[in-house]
Scaffold this motif. Structure first.
Motif, mmCIF file in Angstrom:
data_model
loop_
_atom_site.group_PDB
_atom_site.id
_atom_site.type_symbol
_atom_site.label_atom_id
_atom_site.label_comp_id
_atom_site.label_asym_id
_atom_site.label_seq_id
_atom_site.Cartn_x
_atom_site.Cartn_y
_atom_site.Cartn_z
ATOM 1 N N ALA A 180 0.826 -1.208 0.000
ATOM 2 C CA ALA A 180 0.000 0.000 0.000
ATOM 3 C C ALA A 180 0.862 1.261 0.000
ATOM 4 O O ALA A 180 0.574 2.219 -0.726
ATOM 5 C CB ALA A 180 -0.941 -0.001 1.205
ATOM 6 N N LEU A 181 1.921 1.268 0.805
ATOM 7 C CA LEU A 181 2.792 2.438 0.854
ATOM 8 C C LEU A 181 3.568 2.603 -0.456
ATOM 9 O O LEU A 181 3.801 3.727 -0.905
ATOM 10 C CB LEU A 181 3.749 2.325 2.040
ATOM 11 C CG LEU A 181 3.098 2.386 3.427
ATOM 12 C CD1 LEU A 181 4.144 2.217 4.518
ATOM 13 C CD2 LEU A 181 2.336 3.694 3.617
ATOM 14 N N THR A 182 3.944 1.494 -1.052
ATOM 15 C CA THR A 182 4.601 1.567 -2.358
ATOM 16 C C THR A 182 3.656 2.142 -3.400
ATOM 17 O O THR A 182 4.054 2.939 -4.261
ATOM 18 C CB THR A 182 5.078 0.170 -2.801
ATOM 19 O OG1 THR A 182 6.041 -0.321 -1.865
ATOM 20 C CG2 THR A 182 5.714 0.223 -4.183
ATOM 21 N N GLN A 183 2.380 1.757 -3.301
ATOM 22 C CA GLN A 183 1.369 2.277 -4.223
ATOM 23 C C GLN A 183 1.232 3.787 -4.077
ATOM 24 O O GLN A 183 1.110 4.520 -5.064
ATOM 25 C CB GLN A 183 0.025 1.595 -3.962
ATOM 26 C CG GLN A 183 -1.061 1.933 -4.945
ATOM 27 C CD GLN A 183 -0.948 1.139 -6.233
ATOM 28 O OE1 GLN A 183 0.086 0.553 -6.527
ATOM 29 N NE2 GLN A 183 -2.017 1.125 -7.003
ATOM 30 N N VAL A 184 1.231 4.255 -2.834
ATOM 31 C CA VAL A 184 1.149 5.693 -2.579
ATOM 32 C C VAL A 184 2.325 6.412 -3.243
ATOM 33 O O VAL A 184 2.160 7.456 -3.882
ATOM 34 C CB VAL A 184 1.136 5.965 -1.063
ATOM 35 C CG1 VAL A 184 1.370 7.450 -0.782
ATOM 36 C CG2 VAL A 184 -0.191 5.518 -0.448
ATOM 37 N N GLU A 185 3.523 5.845 -3.087
ATOM 38 C CA GLU A 185 4.702 6.460 -3.687
ATOM 39 C C GLU A 185 4.613 6.461 -5.215
ATOM 40 O O GLU A 185 5.005 7.431 -5.872
ATOM 41 C CB GLU A 185 5.956 5.710 -3.242
ATOM 42 C CG GLU A 185 6.288 5.917 -1.773
ATOM 43 C CD GLU A 185 7.547 5.195 -1.365
ATOM 44 O OE1 GLU A 185 8.525 5.853 -0.962
ATOM 45 O OE2 GLU A 185 7.558 3.951 -1.448
ATOM 46 N N ARG A 186 4.086 5.372 -5.769
ATOM 47 C CA ARG A 186 3.952 5.293 -7.220
ATOM 48 C C ARG A 186 2.979 6.332 -7.745
ATOM 49 O O ARG A 186 3.222 6.982 -8.763
ATOM 50 C CB ARG A 186 3.479 3.894 -7.618
ATOM 51 C CG ARG A 186 4.564 2.829 -7.553
ATOM 52 C CD ARG A 186 4.000 1.467 -7.827
ATOM 53 N NE ARG A 186 5.052 0.452 -7.792
ATOM 54 C CZ ARG A 186 4.826 -0.853 -7.710
ATOM 55 N NH1 ARG A 186 3.587 -1.298 -7.647
ATOM 56 N NH2 ARG A 186 5.836 -1.700 -7.690
ATOM 57 N N ILE A 187 1.870 6.488 -7.050
ATOM 58 C CA ILE A 187 0.892 7.490 -7.471
ATOM 59 C C ILE A 187 1.509 8.879 -7.403
ATOM 60 O O ILE A 187 1.364 9.701 -8.303
ATOM 61 C CB ILE A 187 -0.372 7.412 -6.602
ATOM 62 C CG1 ILE A 187 -1.129 6.111 -6.880
ATOM 63 C CG2 ILE A 187 -1.285 8.613 -6.864
ATOM 64 C CD1 ILE A 187 -2.320 5.879 -5.981
ATOM 65 N N GLY A 188 2.230 9.133 -6.315
ATOM 66 C CA GLY A 188 2.864 10.430 -6.162
ATOM 67 C C GLY A 188 3.880 10.715 -7.247
ATOM 68 O O GLY A 188 3.943 11.818 -7.791
ATOM 69 N N ALA A 189 4.678 9.697 -7.585
ATOM 70 C CA ALA A 189 5.712 9.884 -8.600
ATOM 71 C C ALA A 189 5.112 9.982 -9.999
ATOM 72 O O ALA A 189 5.520 10.819 -10.801
ATOM 73 C CB ALA A 189 6.701 8.727 -8.539
ATOM 74 N N LYS A 190 4.113 9.144 -10.289
ATOM 75 C CA LYS A 190 3.561 9.087 -11.642
ATOM 76 C C LYS A 190 2.789 10.340 -12.001
ATOM 77 O O LYS A 190 2.830 10.817 -13.117
ATOM 78 C CB LYS A 190 2.654 7.858 -11.774
ATOM 79 C CG LYS A 190 2.124 7.640 -13.189
ATOM 80 C CD LYS A 190 1.337 6.347 -13.257
ATOM 81 C CE LYS A 190 0.769 6.114 -14.650
ATOM 82 N NZ LYS A 190 1.814 5.981 -15.667
ATOM 83 N N HIS A 191 2.081 10.876 -11.034
ATOM 84 C CA HIS A 191 1.224 12.014 -11.327
ATOM 85 C C HIS A 191 1.626 13.294 -10.589
ATOM 86 O O HIS A 191 0.869 14.253 -10.548
ATOM 87 C CB HIS A 191 -0.232 11.657 -11.026
ATOM 88 C CG HIS A 191 -0.723 10.546 -11.915
ATOM 89 N ND1 HIS A 191 -1.110 10.750 -13.214
ATOM 90 C CD2 HIS A 191 -0.844 9.228 -11.694
ATOM 91 C CE1 HIS A 191 -1.462 9.594 -13.753
ATOM 92 N NE2 HIS A 191 -1.306 8.655 -12.852
ATOM 93 N N SER A 192 2.826 13.281 -10.027
ATOM 94 C CA SER A 192 3.386 14.485 -9.394
ATOM 95 C C SER A 192 2.432 15.102 -8.379
ATOM 96 O O SER A 192 2.207 16.317 -8.374
ATOM 97 C CB SER A 192 3.755 15.520 -10.469
ATOM 98 O OG SER A 192 4.719 14.991 -11.329
ATOM 99 N N PHE A 193 1.856 14.272 -7.522
ATOM 100 C CA PHE A 193 0.972 14.785 -6.494
ATOM 101 C C PHE A 193 1.701 15.830 -5.655
ATOM 102 O O PHE A 193 2.866 15.677 -5.329
ATOM 103 C CB PHE A 193 0.518 13.646 -5.566
ATOM 104 C CG PHE A 193 -0.667 12.903 -6.094
ATOM 105 C CD1 PHE A 193 -1.151 13.143 -7.360
ATOM 106 C CD2 PHE A 193 -1.300 11.966 -5.312
ATOM 107 C CE1 PHE A 193 -2.241 12.467 -7.844
ATOM 108 C CE2 PHE A 193 -2.395 11.270 -5.792
ATOM 109 C CZ PHE A 193 -2.872 11.523 -7.066
ATOM 110 N N LEU A 194 0.996 16.856 -5.338
ATOM 111 C CA LEU A 194 1.444 17.941 -4.463
ATOM 112 C C LEU A 194 2.359 18.945 -5.149
ATOM 113 O O LEU A 194 2.624 19.989 -4.584
ATOM 114 C CB LEU A 194 2.134 17.397 -3.199
ATOM 115 C CG LEU A 194 1.263 16.499 -2.323
ATOM 116 C CD1 LEU A 194 2.111 15.816 -1.265
ATOM 117 C CD2 LEU A 194 0.172 17.295 -1.642
ATOM 118 N N VAL A 195 2.857 18.649 -6.335
ATOM 119 C CA VAL A 195 3.752 19.603 -6.995
ATOM 120 C C VAL A 195 3.037 20.907 -7.298
ATOM 121 O O VAL A 195 3.602 21.995 -7.165
ATOM 122 C CB VAL A 195 4.329 18.996 -8.301
ATOM 123 C CG1 VAL A 195 5.093 20.056 -9.092
ATOM 124 C CG2 VAL A 195 5.244 17.836 -7.962
#
Length: 234
Positions: free
Chosen positions: A182-197
């Motif tokens: 689950a935590l890896t998934q969170v990181e993947r979502i963040g990296a793939k779609h630049s969450f928070l940028v």
């Protein structure tokens, strides 16, 4: 979220920041919508393997709730003039792959997956929503699993563990695998779609990474607390 001209620096205009923010919100709601649809399908399927009708009803009720959350996210996207299917599409492969990697072997693992994954996912989105506009925060808050359902799920797990203590080591190990995925998934979502940028005038990847790292630490601590409440080691 309205961005004033004073928030923009020389390299990024206020208009660019606003557009970036709007794209971010659509991505976020699209990911939530597909996650809720997938949760509905998974819980409905798991309910068929319940050992009793009352247990089946518990997961069935959760599945119905997840589908309602999916519909709410789609309605919000439509209000924004966006096509929900297009907003969800970038997440389909990623979310489906996650559920393939974490396919439960039996009823016990199904309950643990619901307990672990739903909580982490909702906490992740709630943490991000703190940075968003009031309407988006309200829309995300409305799709949280009720305290009643969470308490009932925890009660089922405690009862199951009490009846068969041999399950403890297996479910503790399964819980650790789930939280890791689950935590890896969170990181993947963040990296793939630049969450928070797009939420800050600087808009740097470093800022996004720092924010996601902070969220991950909080998610890990909260997971440990939930496992301790079941008498399991995180």
């Amino acid at each position: 979220m309205s961005i004033s001209a004073s928030e923009a620096d020389d390299s990024v205009s206020a208009g660019e920041l606003s557009a970036r923010y709007d794209n971010f919100v659509v991505d976020l709601l699209g990911s939530i919508a597909y996650g809720e649809l997938s949760a509905f399908e998974r819980l409905a399927n798991d309910a068929r393997h319940s050992p009793s009708l009352s247990d089946r009803a518990v997961l069935g009720k959760m599945a119905v709730s997840e589908f309602g959350h999916y519909e709410a996210m789609c309605a919000r996207l439509l209000e924004m003039g966006m096509d929900p299917e297009l907003a969800m599409a970038p997440y389909q492969r990623m979310v489906d792959a996650f559920h393939e990697r974490t396919r439960p072997a039996d009823w016990h693992e199904s309950l643990m997956k619901a307990y672990v994954v739903e909580a982490i996912t909702e906490e992740f989105y709630a943490a991000i929503a703190e940075h968003l506009d009031e309407s988006t925060r309200a829309a995300i808050a409305a799709v949280r699993t009720s305290d009643e359902q969470n308490a009932l799920l925890a009660k089922l797990l405690k009862s199951m563990l009490a009846q068969d203590p041999r399950l403890s080591s297996r479910l503790a190990l399964w819980g650790r695998r789930l939280v890791g995925e689950a935590l890896t998934q969170v990181e993947r979502i963040g990296a793939k779609h630049s969450f928070l940028v797009g939420l800050r005038p600087d808009g740097t990847q470093e800022a996004a990474a720092a924010e996601v790292s902070k969220i991950l630490s909080t998610l890990t601590r909260n997971h440990s607390k939930r496992m301790s409440q079941l008498g399991l080691t995180a």
